[in-house]
Design a protein around this motif. Structure first.
Motif, PDB file in Angstrom:
ATOM      1  N   ALA A  96       9.939 -24.375  13.348  1.00 43.54           N
ATOM      2  CA  ALA A  96       8.572 -24.188  13.831  1.00 43.54           C
ATOM      3  C   ALA A  96       7.969 -25.491  14.345  1.00 43.54           C
ATOM      4  CB  ALA A  96       7.700 -23.612  12.717  1.00 43.54           C
ATOM      5  N   LYS A  99       9.299 -26.235  17.730  1.00 38.10           N
ATOM      6  CA  LYS A  99       8.648 -25.393  18.732  1.00 38.10           C
ATOM      7  C   LYS A  99       7.198 -25.823  18.985  1.00 38.10           C
ATOM      8  CE  LYS A  99      12.120 -22.594  19.411  1.00 38.10           C
ATOM      9  NZ  LYS A  99      12.825 -22.602  20.730  1.00 38.10           N
ATOM     10  N   CYS A 142       2.848 -23.690  16.880  1.00 39.99           N
ATOM     11  CA  CYS A 142       4.125 -22.986  17.116  1.00 39.99           C
ATOM     12  C   CYS A 142       3.854 -21.695  17.884  1.00 39.99           C
ATOM     13  CB  CYS A 142       4.803 -22.668  15.782  1.00 39.99           C
ATOM     14  SG  CYS A 142       6.310 -21.688  15.965  1.00 39.99           S
ATOM     15  N   TRP A 144       5.871 -19.232  18.447  1.00 35.35           N
ATOM     16  CA  TRP A 144       6.627 -18.084  17.933  1.00 35.35           C
ATOM     17  C   TRP A 144       5.863 -17.471  16.758  1.00 35.35           C
ATOM     18  CZ3 TRP A 144      12.661 -18.915  17.846  1.00 35.35           C
ATOM     19  CH2 TRP A 144      13.093 -19.144  19.162  1.00 35.35           C
ATOM     20  N   LYS A 145       5.160 -16.376  17.020  1.00 36.17           N
ATOM     21  CA  LYS A 145       4.268 -15.789  16.020  1.00 36.17           C
ATOM     22  C   LYS A 145       5.023 -15.132  14.865  1.00 36.17           C
ATOM     23  CE  LYS A 145       0.841 -17.243  18.327  1.00 36.17           C
ATOM     24  NZ  LYS A 145       0.253 -18.528  17.859  1.00 36.17           N
ATOM     25  N   ARG A 146       6.173 -14.526  15.149  1.00 38.26           N
ATOM     26  CA  ARG A 146       6.947 -13.927  14.056  1.00 38.26           C
ATOM     27  C   ARG A 146       7.451 -15.004  13.107  1.00 38.26           C
ATOM     28  NH1 ARG A 146      10.805  -9.218  16.735  1.00 38.26           N
ATOM     29  NH2 ARG A 146       9.115  -7.914  17.560  1.00 38.26           N
ATOM     30  N   LEU A 147       7.893 -16.110  13.664  1.00 40.98           N
ATOM     31  CA  LEU A 147       8.337 -17.227  12.841  1.00 40.98           C
ATOM     32  C   LEU A 147       7.207 -17.698  11.942  1.00 40.98           C
ATOM     33  CD1 LEU A 147      10.382 -19.392  12.037  1.00 40.98           C
ATOM     34  CD2 LEU A 147       9.748 -20.674  14.097  1.00 40.98           C
TER      35      LEU A 147
END
Length: 216
Positions: A96, A99, A142, A144-147
């Protein structure tokens, strides 16, 4: 009991969960102890509803077992589950931060410095909340929301309270924060991410050592 009291943060449910978790990990609530909702609510000065929800969360974490018609009981602390939690956190938060790095602003770095200074002066309770704020700020860019969601799930447990159990943890933890932020300022995202990875993993190792020494 000194390890069973509410902390001045978050929702009543979260406070209750933190108080019960702390009492379990510190040994005040030993394995096999029945956790009676009415009694816990009376001790903490709250209603039964947040206690009920807190026990459900602690069952998910593996610290409590809820048996139909019998109630909730303290489990043996599963150090392998704790190890899994910290290994997953170390890998996911490393990813994360990698990213997030291209989107971290100068203001973000200044805010991180401010939080670090606050942790240098904080007592245990203030440190816990400021530490949470620091890690959230570190990763908030980050994309990447699922991460980010996976990481938040892993944070809902042991991570919050290690400074209250581990001798010298606040100093070790904040020194790690300083190194991570310096690497970001030096434009070395891979080093910052690796430092974060080791920072998390080493905390998990210290927590497991504490639990095993207490039980030994």
């Amino acid at each position: 009991m000194e390890n069973f009291q509410l902390e001045n943060k978050d929702s009543i449910e979260t406070k209750a969960c933190n108080a019960i978790r702390k009492a379990i990990l510190s040994g005040d609530f030993p394995p096999g102890k029945k956790l009676v909702q009415e009694q816990l609510a009376r001790q903490l000065g709250i209603s039964r509803m947040p206690i009920r929800e807190a026990l459900k969360q602690l069952e998910i974490e593996g610290l409590v077992k809820i048996e139909p018609y019998r109630g909730a009981f303290v489990n043996e602390v599963d150090t392998e589950a704790i190890h899994e939690n910290y290994v997953l956190r170390s890998e996911l938060e490393k990813m994360a931060l990698e990213k997030a790095y291209p989107f971290i602003t100068e203001k973000d770095l200044a805010d991180m410095d401010s939080l670090i200074k606050g942790m240098d002066q904080a007592d245990h309770e203030a440190f816990v909340q400021t530490n949470i704020d620091f890690h959230h700020l570190l990763l908030k860019r980050c994309p990447w929301k699922r991460l980010s969601t996976f990481i938040q799930v892993l944070w809902n447990g042991y991570s919050q309270q290690t400074p209250e159990f581990l001798h010298g943890q606040m100093e070790k933890s904040n020194e790690g924060h300083k190194q991570i932020v310096q690497a970001l300022k030096d434009q070395e995202p891979e080093r910052a991410s690796s430092l974060l990875h080791d920072h998390i993993l080493n905390t998990g190792k210290r927590l497991i050592a504490f639990i095993e020494a207490k039980d030994g």
